[in-house]
Design an enzyme around this catalytic site. Structure first.
Site, PDB file in Angstrom:
ATOM      1  N   LYS A  41       0.838  -1.205   0.000  1.00 46.12           N
ATOM      2  CA  LYS A  41       0.000   0.000   0.000  1.00 46.12           C
ATOM      3  C   LYS A  41       0.872   1.254   0.000  1.00 46.12           C
ATOM      4  O   LYS A  41       2.065   1.185   0.330  1.00 46.12           O
ATOM      5  CB  LYS A  41      -0.893  -0.020   1.244  1.00 46.12           C
ATOM      6  N   ARG A 144     -11.148   1.168  13.296  1.00 43.33           N
ATOM      7  CA  ARG A 144     -10.852   1.900  12.070  1.00 43.33           C
ATOM      8  C   ARG A 144     -11.712   1.361  10.924  1.00 43.33           C
ATOM      9  O   ARG A 144     -12.301   2.124  10.178  1.00 43.33           O
ATOM     10  CB  ARG A 144      -9.361   1.734  11.741  1.00 43.33           C
ATOM     11  N   TYR A 264      17.382  30.079   6.166  1.00 43.96           N
ATOM     12  CA  TYR A 264      16.289  30.947   6.619  1.00 43.96           C
ATOM     13  C   TYR A 264      16.340  31.169   8.129  1.00 43.96           C
ATOM     14  O   TYR A 264      16.659  30.247   8.894  1.00 43.96           O
ATOM     15  CB  TYR A 264      14.949  30.301   6.293  1.00 43.96           C
ATOM     16  N   MET A 312      13.016  24.114   0.893  1.00 46.20           N
ATOM     17  CA  MET A 312      12.167  23.265   0.060  1.00 46.20           C
ATOM     18  C   MET A 312      12.990  22.380  -0.883  1.00 46.20           C
ATOM     19  O   MET A 312      12.728  21.187  -1.029  1.00 46.20           O
ATOM     20  CB  MET A 312      11.213  24.146  -0.759  1.00 46.20           C
TER      21      MET A 312
HETATM   22  C1  LIG Z   1      -0.319  -1.530   6.931  1.00 49.30           C
HETATM   23  C2  LIG Z   1      -0.994  -2.773   7.328  1.00 49.30           C
HETATM   24  C3  LIG Z   1      -0.245  -3.916   7.625  1.00 49.30           C
HETATM   25  C4  LIG Z   1       1.268  -3.929   7.686  1.00 49.30           C
HETATM   26  O1  LIG Z   1       1.706  -3.258   8.836  1.00 49.30           O
HETATM   27  P1  LIG Z   1       3.282  -3.131   9.165  1.00 49.30           P
HETATM   28  O2  LIG Z   1       3.302  -2.572  10.529  1.00 49.30           O
HETATM   29  O3  LIG Z   1       3.835  -2.175   8.156  1.00 49.30           O
HETATM   30  O4  LIG Z   1       3.865  -4.474   9.040  1.00 49.30           O
HETATM   31  C5  LIG Z   1      -0.948  -5.087   7.866  1.00 49.30           C
HETATM   32  N1  LIG Z   1      -2.295  -5.118   7.842  1.00 49.30           N
HETATM   33  C6  LIG Z   1      -3.043  -4.026   7.578  1.00 49.30           C
HETATM   34  C7  LIG Z   1      -4.532  -4.140   7.580  1.00 49.30           C
HETATM   35  C8  LIG Z   1      -2.430  -2.812   7.323  1.00 49.30           C
HETATM   36  O5  LIG Z   1      -3.163  -1.738   7.072  1.00 49.30           O
END
Ligand SMILES: *Cc1c(COP(=O)(O)O)cnc(C)c1O
Length: 373
Positions: A41, A144, A264, A312
């Site tokens: 993801k 969630r 800056y 930046m």
């Molecule tokens: C992101 C996620 C994981 C992986 O989590 P890590 O801590 O990066 O290993 C597993 N299951 C779900 C549902 C997630 O959203």
């Protein structure tokens, strides 16, 4: 001493060692003795989902986990035909009768497996497809996504008609030994027992949970951050190989007199005559602004501090006495000679989670993939 040569003429870049990534995946799968659902993801935590998935194909993961429909489509268009599971809720109903949510259509067309939690969605998805696959999302405390574990029985009818291929839950505090993981698992087991049949694929563990234990009791594990080289704790036996480096070439070097300021706000002042190097890598590249005044880089195998606020597009470093010259490479993450800066350590300095630091690297820099597998 020049410690390394780099075969790129980019001014700044992110390197991802895909060989290390694949070895990390193998190590986790061996540790859990279960196949993995590789979480790719958020563009594989910023490293590029297509390249990461292509590399991971060699270990034949059970599936890839994504967080949006476009992420899944990108993988399909790159020729990945393995199962893709969407680990966020799907939009399967419309608040406006004239508007048809595209999720169902696209998920069907691209063979994306949703994670569902409501009877209407299960039925809608079931009716829409021919043997539609989905995983049941069960909430055991993360609050969630997913159905509350206490009311899973309300899904009995929908699930009996359209049985899920899998079911899963997600831990909220897998990195701490506070008993919460065990409580969540117990609730997960209880919820599964209320289903008419046990789904074929039950899964729960993220990286921290996998590493903390061995021999997963579930059918698959769902690692993310460990694959990308982030440890779940320095005390743990299983440590990942580092995967990510962030590097930038020195494009200017100047000498500033004692008392003069850099960047800056003039927050940094030279205590003595100082040599200042400028690199074209700033917070728009993911070199987080909170590292100014605290963080550093590696040049010629030595640690050098960042001088003043990160801007930046550019960052200055105090390279006095290092022998640094224009064209040298500064390492902000990764190894240079015997010195190294880990994602964990730098995230700590920046006051960020390592996840946040990693995904920020996606902003602008080209990525270079290294390593063999
Ligand atoms: C992101 C996620 C994981 C992986 O989590 P890590 O801590 O990066 O290993 C597993 N299951 C779900 C549902 C997630 O959203």
């Amino acid at each position: 001493m020049k410690t390394h040569t780099y075969s790129t003429d980019a001014r700044a870049w992110v390197e991802a060692d895909l060989g290390a990534l694949v070895r990390n995946a193998r190590a986790l799968s061996a540790h859990a003795r279960k196949p993995i659902i590789a979480m790719v993801k958020a563009d594989a935590y910023g490293l590029g989902a297509t390249a990461v998935a292509r590399a991971l194909e060699t270990i034949e993961p059970l599936a890839y986990g994504v967080s949006s429909v476009p992420e899944a489509i990108e993988l399909r268009q790159a020729g990945i035909d393995r199962q893709l599971i969407l680990f966020t809720p799907s939009m399967l109903e419309s608040p406006d009768p004239d508007w048809i949510p595209s999720d169902a259509l696209l998920m069907k067309r691209h063979q994306i497996t949703p994670t569902l939690a409501r009877a209407e969605h299960i039925v809608a998805w079931g009716v829409a497809g021919n043997k539609p696959r989905y995983h049941l999302a069960i909430d055991t405390g993360m609050h969630r996504a997913g159905i509350d574990h206490r009311v899973v029985a309300t899904l009995q009818e929908a699930v009996a008609e359209f049985p899920p291929e899998g079911a899963f839950t997600h831990f909220h505090t897998a990195d701490v030994d506070d008993g919460s993981l065990e409580t969540q698992e117990k609730q997960f087991r209880g919820a599964i027992a209320k289903l008419p049949r046990r789904p074929r694929l039950l899964h729960a563990e993220n990286s921290a949970a996998i590493v903390r234990r061995s021999d997963s009791e579930w059918d698959a594990v769902r690692p993310g951050v460990f694959l990308y080289g982030v440890s779940s704790g320095s005390h743990l036996a299983l440590q990942p190989e580092p995967v990510v480096s962030l590097r930038a070439r020195v494009l200017e070097v100047r000498t500033v007199a004692a008392g003069e300021s850099v960047s800056y706000g003039a927050t940094w002042r030279a205590e003595r005559e100082s040599v200042i190097a400028t690199v074209c890598c700033g917070y728009a590249d993911g070199l987080r602004r909170t590292l100014g005044q605290r963080g550093g880089g590696l040049v010629r195998g030595q640690r050098v501090p960042i001088a003043g606020l990160i801007t930046m597009d550019m960052t200055m470093l105090d390279v006095t006495g290092s022998g640094c010259r224009v064209g040298d490479v500064v390492t902000f993450l990764g190894q240079d000679g015997v010195e190294s800066l880990s994602v964990d350590a730098v995230a700590g300095q920046a006051g960020l989670s390592p996840y946040e630091l990693l995904v920020g690297l996606r902003l602008r820099l080209p990525r270079i993939y290294t390593g063999a597998w």
